[in-house]
Design a protein around this motif. Structure first.
Motif, PDB file in Angstrom:
ATOM      1  N   ALA B  22       0.816  -1.215   0.000  1.00  0.00           N
ATOM      2  CA  ALA B  22       0.000   0.000   0.000  1.00  0.00           C
ATOM      3  C   ALA B  22       0.850   1.266   0.000  1.00  0.00           C
ATOM      4  O   ALA B  22       0.298   2.368   0.012  1.00  0.00           O
ATOM      5  N   SER B  23       2.163   1.132  -0.024  1.00  0.00           N
ATOM      6  CA  SER B  23       2.956   2.360   0.086  1.00  0.00           C
ATOM      7  C   SER B  23       3.114   3.147  -1.221  1.00  0.00           C
ATOM      8  O   SER B  23       3.142   4.375  -1.179  1.00  0.00           O
ATOM      9  N   PRO B  24       3.221   2.511  -2.390  1.00  0.00           N
ATOM     10  CA  PRO B  24       3.377   3.354  -3.596  1.00  0.00           C
ATOM     11  C   PRO B  24       2.158   4.250  -3.795  1.00  0.00           C
ATOM     12  O   PRO B  24       1.024   3.812  -3.668  1.00  0.00           O
ATOM     13  N   LYS B  25       2.420   5.489  -4.098  1.00  0.00           N
ATOM     14  CA  LYS B  25       1.345   6.461  -4.290  1.00  0.00           C
ATOM     15  C   LYS B  25       1.197   6.709  -5.786  1.00  0.00           C
ATOM     16  O   LYS B  25       2.180   6.951  -6.486  1.00  0.00           O
ATOM     17  N   ARG B  26      -0.037   6.630  -6.257  1.00  0.00           N
ATOM     18  CA  ARG B  26      -0.246   6.756  -7.705  1.00  0.00           C
ATOM     19  C   ARG B  26       0.053   8.181  -8.156  1.00  0.00           C
ATOM     20  O   ARG B  26      -0.544   9.137  -7.659  1.00  0.00           O
ATOM     21  N   PRO B  27       0.997   8.316  -9.110  1.00  0.00           N
ATOM     22  CA  PRO B  27       1.293   9.667  -9.588  1.00  0.00           C
ATOM     23  C   PRO B  27       0.184  10.145 -10.520  1.00  0.00           C
ATOM     24  O   PRO B  27      -0.387   9.360 -11.270  1.00  0.00           O
ATOM     25  N   ASN B  28      -0.118  11.419 -10.425  1.00  0.00           N
ATOM     26  CA  ASN B  28      -1.128  12.002 -11.311  1.00  0.00           C
ATOM     27  C   ASN B  28      -0.453  12.939 -12.292  1.00  0.00           C
ATOM     28  O   ASN B  28       0.224  13.880 -11.887  1.00  0.00           O
ATOM     29  N   PHE B  29      -0.617  12.670 -13.558  1.00  0.00           N
ATOM     30  CA  PHE B  29      -0.069  13.568 -14.578  1.00  0.00           C
ATOM     31  C   PHE B  29      -1.194  13.944 -15.529  1.00  0.00           C
ATOM     32  O   PHE B  29      -1.802  13.083 -16.146  1.00  0.00           O
ATOM     33  N   ALA B  30      -1.432  15.235 -15.629  1.00  0.00           N
ATOM     34  CA  ALA B  30      -2.432  15.706 -16.580  1.00  0.00           C
ATOM     35  C   ALA B  30      -1.884  15.519 -17.993  1.00  0.00           C
ATOM     36  O   ALA B  30      -0.679  15.338 -18.183  1.00  0.00           O
ATOM     37  N   VAL B  31      -2.778  15.560 -19.001  1.00  0.00           N
ATOM     38  CA  VAL B  31      -2.301  15.380 -20.379  1.00  0.00           C
ATOM     39  C   VAL B  31      -1.356  16.502 -20.795  1.00  0.00           C
ATOM     40  O   VAL B  31      -0.510  16.319 -21.658  1.00  0.00           O
ATOM     41  N   ASP B  32      -1.503  17.665 -20.139  1.00  0.00           N
ATOM     42  CA  ASP B  32      -0.605  18.778 -20.486  1.00  0.00           C
ATOM     43  C   ASP B  32       0.448  18.992 -19.398  1.00  0.00           C
ATOM     44  O   ASP B  32       0.915  20.104 -19.178  1.00  0.00           O
ATOM     45  N   SER B  33       0.824  17.935 -18.735  1.00  0.00           N
ATOM     46  CA  SER B  33       1.813  18.042 -17.655  1.00  0.00           C
ATOM     47  C   SER B  33       3.115  18.632 -18.172  1.00  0.00           C
ATOM     48  O   SER B  33       3.583  18.270 -19.265  1.00  0.00           O
ATOM     49  N   PRO B  34       3.725  19.536 -17.406  1.00  0.00           N
ATOM     50  CA  PRO B  34       4.995  20.140 -17.848  1.00  0.00           C
ATOM     51  C   PRO B  34       6.179  19.181 -17.677  1.00  0.00           C
ATOM     52  O   PRO B  34       7.246  19.432 -18.219  1.00  0.00           O
ATOM     53  N   ASN B  35       5.979  18.070 -16.961  1.00  0.00           N
ATOM     54  CA  ASN B  35       7.094  17.131 -16.770  1.00  0.00           C
ATOM     55  C   ASN B  35       7.478  16.481 -18.096  1.00  0.00           C
ATOM     56  O   ASN B  35       6.653  16.333 -18.991  1.00  0.00           O
ATOM     57  N   SER B  36       8.748  16.077 -18.159  1.00  0.00           N
ATOM     58  CA  SER B  36       9.206  15.446 -19.401  1.00  0.00           C
ATOM     59  C   SER B  36       8.592  14.050 -19.519  1.00  0.00           C
ATOM     60  O   SER B  36       8.324  13.401 -18.506  1.00  0.00           O
TER      61      SER B  36
END
Lengths: 1017, 102, 209
Positions: B22-36
């Protein structure tokens, strides 16, 4: 509630004057039956037969005690050497006296005669012999014994390897073995049940009774399990005095008190065989093994799963044999077993009994024999001195006491005739027909050790005692190494009181009962080193020299010893052989027993029939089933059903004169394509998705969007797993602003619901969404075919508009049917035809089917099954289970274009991984044979034309195949590498399993109405 | 074995199913996320695949599917199978919860 | 135009054979009844609306819905706990009336799911009822653990079921079961099988008086 009411703790004893049974002849024939005593009912003589010979015994006897009473010594042949064997013990540890019980379908092999209660008409026979027990030709194995030593199979039958399965193994199995199975279905019923308590007490001897009483008085909910038919354990055999009264009187008082406590449940004939995580125990109740066959509706055996907070194990100790030449001859018995036969069963195992003991307990057998008027041939005690407590007895009876060892036993198939005793350097022969031997006692540590708790060695009693027991378990009495009666009463009481207190019971436990504290002294003697075959494991015919051979060949660890020699691996699980075997190994290695250690203990402690493990779940009840709302209507029309998961679905509806499934299916498909048909599709999973954020929730779950879906519309959706692979598909309808109805595939309804709940409760708790399964609420039918609208017009209220304009493709709404029934109508199609799905509450399922038939009668409506449904979906190129196979992506299925670019959804990022986007992935295409007469079969492999089939040329396989009635040839859906670029290419189809090899053409997966005009008509 | 559901009380373990750490936390990335894209893929990859193989106490997701259909977070010793605690997932009931409370 | 009639059918119309079955001839140890003509609605509080849902339920039924595994009997319905902040409202069938009344009461504060046809209701009683139930139900049904008014969402033969204990009849416990309709034929066979050794009296009753 309690088994106590049905199982008297004590049998009726003979009248005070020792009056014999009214049936004088039956008692007279029992040559070894004592005139008085015993816990048998002499008023109830029972007839039985062993190997066809008729004999008699009494109620209260076991088969073994009745055989002893009849002077029967030879009862079995041994596993490997076919040596004559008799009865060794009087309990569930019996390794030798295994018999076949009953006949016909109820025949049961390897039944221990010592645990089988006698009943009138019992039929038993010996096993593993031919042609008879006395003249067993296989006894020739004994002459070949040099080749049957430990590791023989491993060394000999290695080459050639292919001979093993066909030649060696069957031959070995024929020569060596135990009983034979009935080869018929078991006619009896078995069941399983749960029981719950605060304190489970295992064993009903002095320890268990004290524990149950202490815990029961304190107010804890107690279950007391006893594997024997009688409560009392060794008290039934050893008597003695407790609280100033005869032990049997005390026993009666305690069982009466326990029976009077409503919080105590006594379960006799119930063997606790295992302990599992969290304080769950497995127990087997032999409900009707003591009668010829269960009364109608009664079960033979019942498997109990007992959930308890605490347990007290008073499972006693098991006497261990001494290893000496000839120690397996019929008539060589455990000393305590001899005592049991005399005291409990009034059966004298020999006319002239010799006792060989290295501990004080063996002397109690001497005392029992003398008291019962038997003759003691000699007492052989290697310790050289008569224990103080027995000196008076020895003097009074003029016992011949020899400070030596038994070095040989002579005799034949009828058992012991004489023994040879070595004292110092001299030997002497002593005539005897029964040798009672005791090598000491092994506390019964099995339950304590089933969680890998390692027993620890206790030097003073020369035995292993429990190590770390599973949580909540208290070992007490002899099972914990307390070998005196007083210690059993005391530790049992203390354990029961403590266990009850730990579960919150507040009542008073009273005081422990008291008995004189007798001494127990032992001088270990594992093996008499003399020439001749001396057995360690009697059931698997493992001898002392097998153990030392294993040591010489390097199999020194106890786990290696076990597997190399098969020591302790028989049905008795080495109850009276394991410790002796490892003691001999320790000696051979020059190490201590404590250093040598024990093997891992594993459940079950006693054999459990597969029938009991299966319980109700056999034959047609193998697993639960689900029926559709129109099931019985379909059955009455002669539908053929198929199991799809737990559901039983109509596969096709054969008409009179149709002899072949394909004939029926073709007819059904053509009826739909040319007219109208209907199919029960209630099995599709239906989930009510409600709440203010239901649309947002579905947007995140599906690759396509739902929040903008208009109320009154349906849309096909595809959901991925987090890793980007397709999880499931189905249509979702928006019934209201805050109410969607999502459908899943039949197979995935459970997993998808679980996934959606995970999303709702764990991933996005901020969303206002509520989920509920509505699968069973609705009877839903697909009505399909060009005449569907005509049928509907007959079915719906005239005020309803079902025209193409009034009810367009993918529309959804509630409609009123004729006769005043509300229904949900969905304009969706799986078949490619103009189609609607109609849903009414499930209780109207059969009425709906009848009314569709009525409304469609003018148009020749037919019901169709899953087979026709499957044909039409393949013709239409719709993917289903075989394509949603846990390896395919949306774009593999040709549905990549559905994925929204405007929102995030589960699986979006992982689906974008290079390998999942690779151009050479296998994708869904159609396949049609070049030779149109060719039948296709799913699973066949696709390789390039001209290529040699093999792993390096394999390019995919046929996933779904059918005969297409509209095209009049077989077609398939397939997953083929770069398939979409290869439409029109001829490939080679290879099916090495069915030896087929032919050419086919890659084509579009949509074989029928590619423009989709028909479903929008 | 019984597992103590915070809503239902002690129930037979066969009513529950196990999901995992239960420790991994689901990352949320929007479709226009600035991350690479590489950063995004790495983060999600870790969430989907990377798990510690714990011998000892572990926080795990369990589902009471054969009961109240609640998702639960259990502290369990993977060596002894002992459950130390069982609590409800943040969205199990109707209480208002912050985003991805776990 | 043909006449359309809408008869109801029980999912147990084949499995349920009314009468005395199994061992013995006297009074049966287990009495098993299908309860027909039921209305059942699952009520699930919306986010942050648990208190409002309870209040609305109180207003409609006169009792608060249970907040732990219990069943509460009101004049017009029994409210059975079915999960965190949700309950089942169980009542005699009355066409659309019951659902409509609930939809009106809980509009905007709780989501409803009509389960009137999704579940099959059973009634198990008799002196050996608990012994028979021990064969298919892992719950501890002892009086101290599962008294009158206790309820549970549990699994029977790998499928979900709601169990609750209603008022004793003739001094004996009465257990109520709601099982999924599609499983009911299968479960009926299993329950009947469990009861045969005690003698089974099988039948059906209507929830509508």
């Amino acid at each position: 509630m309690s088994g106590y009411t049905e199982t008297q703790p004590l049998g009726r004893t003979a009248t005070a004057d020792g009056r014999a049974s009214p049936d004088r002849s039956s008692a007279a024939n029992q040559s070894h039956r004592l005139a008085n005593g015993g816990l048998i009912d002499r008023q109830a003589p029972l007839q039985f037969s062993f190997d066809g010979k008729s004999m008699s015994g009494f109620a209260g006897d076991t088969l073994a005690s009745a055989l002893v009473a009849n002077g029967v010594k030879l009862v079995a042949r041994s596993f490997k050497y076919h040596r004559p064997r008799g009865i060794m013990t009087a309990g569930s540890e019996e390794p030798s006296a295994l018999v076949e019980m009953r006949t016909g379908a109820r025949k049961e092999a390897n039944t221990r005669a010592t645990t089988q209660e006698l009943y009138d008409g019992l039929v038993a026979s010996s096993q593993n012999r031919w042609p008879s027990l006395r003249r067993d030709f296989m006894a020739v194995n004994s002459l070949l014994s040099p080749i049957f030593v430990a590791g023989f199979y491993y060394k000999t039958f290695m080459w050639p390897a292919k001979f093993w399965e066909k030649l060696y193994e069957p031959a070995i199995r024929r020569a060596a073995g135990l009983g034979e199975t009935a080869h018929l279905p078991d006619p009896d019923h078995y069941d399983k049940a749960w029981a719950h308590c605060d304190v489970l007490v295992v064993g009903s001897g002095a320890t268990g009774l004290s524990a149950a009483l202490a815990a029961g008085r304190a107010g804890a909910r107690v279950i007391l399990c006893e594997e024997d038919s009688h409560i009392g354990g060794r008290l039934l055999s050893d008597g003695g005095e407790i609280d100033g009264m005869p032990a049997l009187d005390w026993l009666r008082r305690v069982t009466d008190e326990l029976a009077s406590l409503p919080n105590v449940r006594i379960m006799a004939r119930t063997a606790v065989f295992g302990v599992y995580d969290g304080g769950d125990f497995g127990a087997l109740e032999r409900v009707n093994d003591h009668v010829p066959q269960p009364a109608e509706h009664q079960v033979r055996q019942r498997l109990w799963r007992i959930a308890t907070r605490r347990s007290v194990v008073g499972a006693g100790a098991i006497e261990r044999p001494i290893v000496f030449p000839g120690n397996d001859r019929p008539g060589v018995m455990m000393a305590a077993a001899v005592r049991t036969y005399i005291n409990r069963f009034a059966a004298m195992p020999g006319k002239r009994i010799a006792v060989f003991t290295n501990n004080d307990d063996g002397w109690r057998t001497v005392e029992a024999v003398v008291r019962a008027g038997g003759e003691i041939a000699a007492v052989i005690d290697p310790r050289g001195k008569v224990p103080a407590a027995y000196r008076a007895l020895a003097d009074r009876s003029g016992l011949r006491v020899l400070p030596g060892q038994v070095v040989d036993v002579k005799g034949g198939v009828d058992g012991v005739r004489s023994i040879t005793v070595a004292t110092g350097s001299s030997t002497q022969n002593i005539d005897t027909d029964c040798l009672a031997a005791s090598g000491g006692w092994n506390p019964n540590v099995a339950l304590s050790s089933f969680h890998r708790g390692r027993p620890t060695w206790r030097e003073d009693i020369a035995a292993f005692v429990p190590g770390v027991s599973p949580p909540g378990m208290i070992m007490a009495g002899a099972a914990n190494g307390d070998l005196s009666l007083d210690a059993c009463l005391r530790t049992g009481h203390a354990a029961g009181a403590m266990a009850a207190a730990e579960t919150g019971a507040k009542g008073k436990s009273g005081n422990a009962a008291k008995a004189a504290d007798e001494a127990f002294a032992i001088q270990p003697l594992w093996q008499v080193k003399a020439k001749g075959k001396a057995f360690v494991d009697f059931q698997h015919d493992v001898t002392a020299s097998d153990v030392t051979l294993a040591q010489r060949e390097g199999f020194e660890s106890v786990e290696h010893l076990k597997r190399y020699t098969t020591l302790g691996m028989a049905t008795d699980q080495g109850k009276n052989s394991n410790v002796t075997g490892l003691a001999i190994m320790a000696d051979a290695r020059g190490r201590s027993i404590a250093e040598t250690g024990t093997t891992i203990y594993r459940p079950p402690y006693a054999p459990v029939a597969i029938g009991a493990l299966a319980g109700h779940h056999r034959d047609q009840n193998f697993h639960a089933w689900r029926l559709t709302p129109s099931h019985h209507w379909a059955a009455e029309r002669g539908a053929v059903f198929v199991d799809t998961g737990l559901w039983k679905r109509a596969q096709w509806f054969p008409l009179a004169g149709e002899t072949d499934w394909l004939q029926s299916v073709k007819r059904e498909v053509l009826a739909v394509r040319n007219g109208v048909g209907f199919c029960d599709v209630s099995t599709l999973g239906k989930v009510d998705v409600r709440g203010a954020d239901a649309g947002t929730f579905l947007d995140r779950v599906y690759i396509n969007g739902f929040s903008k879906l208009a109320v009154g519309k349906a849309r096909y959706g595809l959901m991925l797993r987090e890793d980007g692979i397709v999880m499931d598909d189905g249509t979702t309808s928006r019934l209201a602003e805050d109410h969607y109805l999502t459908t899943t595939t039949t197979a995935k309804a459970g997993p998808v619901t679980q996934h959606l709940e995970f999303c709702r409760q764990v991933l996005w708790p901020e969303l206002d969404v509520q989920l509920s399964s509505a699968t069973d609420q609705w009877a839903q039918f697909s009505i399909a075919g060009p005449r569907t609208r005509d049928l509907l017009i007959n079915l719906v209220d005239p005020s309803e508009d079902v025209s193409n304009e009034g009810f367009p493709f993918m529309g959804v709404r509630e409609v009123m049917l004729r006769g005043g029934m509300k229904a949900r109508l969905f304009r969706i199609s799986f078949s490619g035809e103009m189609a609607f799905e109609i849903a009414v509450p499930a209780r109207y399922g059969e009425a709906m089917a009848r009314n569709i038939m009525k409304a469609g009668e003018p148009f020749g409506v037919v019901p169709y099954g899953t087979e026709a449904l499957g044909v039409m979906r393949i013709e239409k190129g719709h993917v289903a289970g075989p394509e949603l196979n846990g390896m395919t992506t949306a774009s593999d299925l040709g549905l990549g274009g559905m994925a929204s670019k405007k929102k995030d959804f589960i699986g979006r990022i992982m689906a974008g991984r290079e390998a999942l986007m690779a151009p050479d992935r296998q994708v869904v295409v159609g396949i049609k044979p070049v030779d149109k007469a060719r039948r296709l079969r799913s699973g066949a492999h696709v390789v390039p034309k001209g290529a040699i089939p093999g792993p390096e040329t394999d390019q995919g396989y046929l996933t779904s195949v059918c005969f297409s009635p509209v095209l009049d040839h077989w077609i398939a859906l397939a997953l083929v590498e770069r398939g979409r670029e290869r439409i029109g290419e001829i490939v080679r189809i290879c099916d090495p399993l069915r030896n087929e090899d032919y050419e086919a053409e890659i084509c579009s997966p949509v074989f029928y109405d590619p423009e989709g005009g028909r479903q929008r008509a | 074995m019984r597992i103590a559901c915070p809503f239902c009380g002690e129930r037979d373990s066969s009513e529950f199913s196990y999901l995992g750490d239960a420790s991994p936390k689901r990352p949320n990335f929007a479709v226009d996320s600035p991350n690479s894209p590489a950063e995004i893929e790495d983060a999600v990859f870790d969430y989907v695949y990377l798990r510690a193989n714990v011998a000892g106490d572990m926080r795990e997701y369990w589902y009471h599917g054969g009961g109240c259909r609640s998702w639960l977070i259990a502290e369990r010793n993977t060596v002894t199978h002992e459950f130390k605690s069982v609590t409800a997932a943040p969205g199990a009931g109707a209480a208002l919860a912050g985003q991805a409370g776990e | 135009m043909p006449d359309f009639t809408w008869e109801t059918q029980s999912p147990l119309r084949k499995a349920l054979v009314v009468g005395r079955h199994g061992a013995g001839t006297g009074a049966a140890g287990v009495t098993l009844r299908e309860v027909r003509d039921i209305a059942l609605v699952q009520v699930m509080a919306r986010r942050g609306q648990a208190a409002a849902t309870a209040k609305a339920a109180k207003k409609l039924f006169g009792v608060e819905p249970p907040t732990s595994p219990k069943a509460v009997t009101a004049k017009t319905a029994t409210l059975i706990w079915s999960g965190a902040d949700q309950f089942l409202a169980f009542a005699p069938h009355s066409g659309d009336e019951f659902y409509a009344k609930l939809a009106d009461t809980f509009a905007g504060i709780a989501s409803l799911s009509d389960q009137s046809d999704g579940r099959c209701a059973l009634h198990i009683s008799g002196p050996r009822a608990r012994d028979a139930m021990a064969k298919f139900c892992a719950l501890d049904l002892h009086d101290t653990v599962f008294p009158v008014g206790a309820a549970a969402s549990t699994a029977i033969d790998h499928t979900n079921a709601s169990v609750w204990r209603s008022a004793d009849e003739a001094g004996e416990a009465v257990y109520n079961l709601l099982v999924f309709t599609s499983f009911s034929d299968s479960l009926w066979h299993m329950i009947a099988d469990a009861a045969l050794e005690y003698g089974l009296d099988a039948g059906h009753v209507s929830a509508v008086q």
